[in-house]
Design a protein around this motif. Structure first.
Motif, short mmCIF file in Angstrom:
data_model
loop_
_atom_site.label_atom_id
_atom_site.label_comp_id
_atom_site.label_asym_id
_atom_site.label_seq_id
_atom_site.Cartn_x
_atom_site.Cartn_y
_atom_site.Cartn_z
N UNK A 89 10.26 5.05 4.00
CA UNK A 89 9.58 6.25 4.48
C UNK A 89 8.97 6.02 5.87
N UNK A 90 9.43 4.99 6.55
CA UNK A 90 8.85 4.61 7.84
C UNK A 90 9.22 5.60 8.94
N UNK A 92 10.49 13.94 4.99
CA UNK A 92 10.40 12.90 3.96
C UNK A 92 11.52 13.15 2.97
N UNK A 93 12.57 12.34 3.06
CA UNK A 93 13.79 12.62 2.32
C UNK A 93 13.92 11.86 1.01
N UNK A 94 13.02 10.92 0.74
CA UNK A 94 13.13 10.19 -0.52
C UNK A 94 11.78 10.03 -1.18
N UNK A 95 11.80 9.82 -2.47
CA UNK A 95 10.60 9.71 -3.29
C UNK A 95 9.83 8.44 -2.94
N UNK A 96 8.52 8.52 -3.03
CA UNK A 96 7.66 7.36 -2.78
C UNK A 96 6.32 7.82 -2.24
N UNK A 152 3.98 7.25 1.15
CA UNK A 152 3.88 6.71 2.50
C UNK A 152 2.42 6.63 2.92
N UNK A 153 2.02 5.47 3.41
CA UNK A 153 0.71 5.32 4.02
C UNK A 153 0.87 5.63 5.51
N UNK A 181 1.00 10.27 1.94
CA UNK A 181 1.96 11.35 1.66
C UNK A 181 2.74 10.92 0.43
N UNK A 182 2.53 11.65 -0.67
CA UNK A 182 3.20 11.37 -1.93
C UNK A 182 4.43 12.26 -1.98
N UNK A 183 5.60 11.66 -2.06
CA UNK A 183 6.87 12.40 -2.05
C UNK A 183 7.43 12.37 -3.47
#
Length: 109
Positions: free
Chosen positions: A68-69, A85-89, A91-92, A105-107
């Protein structure tokens, strides 16, 4: 697989990708008073976050979270940049200039 079946599968994939793209949502985040407008944001995979610098100083918004960088680099006052944001995870997100600026950011799928 027959040529007709291959064509139908390809067409179906295009329709699905278009539906996902149309369903994507923009989420505005302001950078104001050396902080993000929220501390946590939940989005769906494919959604976009629009970072707008509403401060009179430059920010450098980035995330080093694997998968998620991103790095917006030098973001001038008034400038907006969009991150998909294209994938689950989770991101800080931080500012390289102002270390107290943090956002999660919670995906979700």
């Amino acid at each position: 697989m027959s040529r007709r079946t291959s064509t139908l599968v390809a067409f179906g994939a295009v329709v699905l990708m278009t539906a996902v793209a149309v369903a994507a949502t923009d989420h505005p985040i302001l950078q104001k008073d050396r902080s993000f407008s929220v501390r946590t944001l939940t989005v769906r995979a494919g959604d976009r976050v629009v970072f707008t610098n509403a401060d009179p100083m430059t920010h450098n918004v980035y995330s080093l979270t694997e998968g998620l960088a991103f790095d917006l680099r030098s973001q001038a006052p008034g400038q907006s940049d969009t991150v998909t944001f294209s994938r689950q995870g989770t991101a800080l997100v931080e500012c390289a200039i102002h270390p107290k600026m943090k956002l999660q950011v919670v995906v979700t799928p």
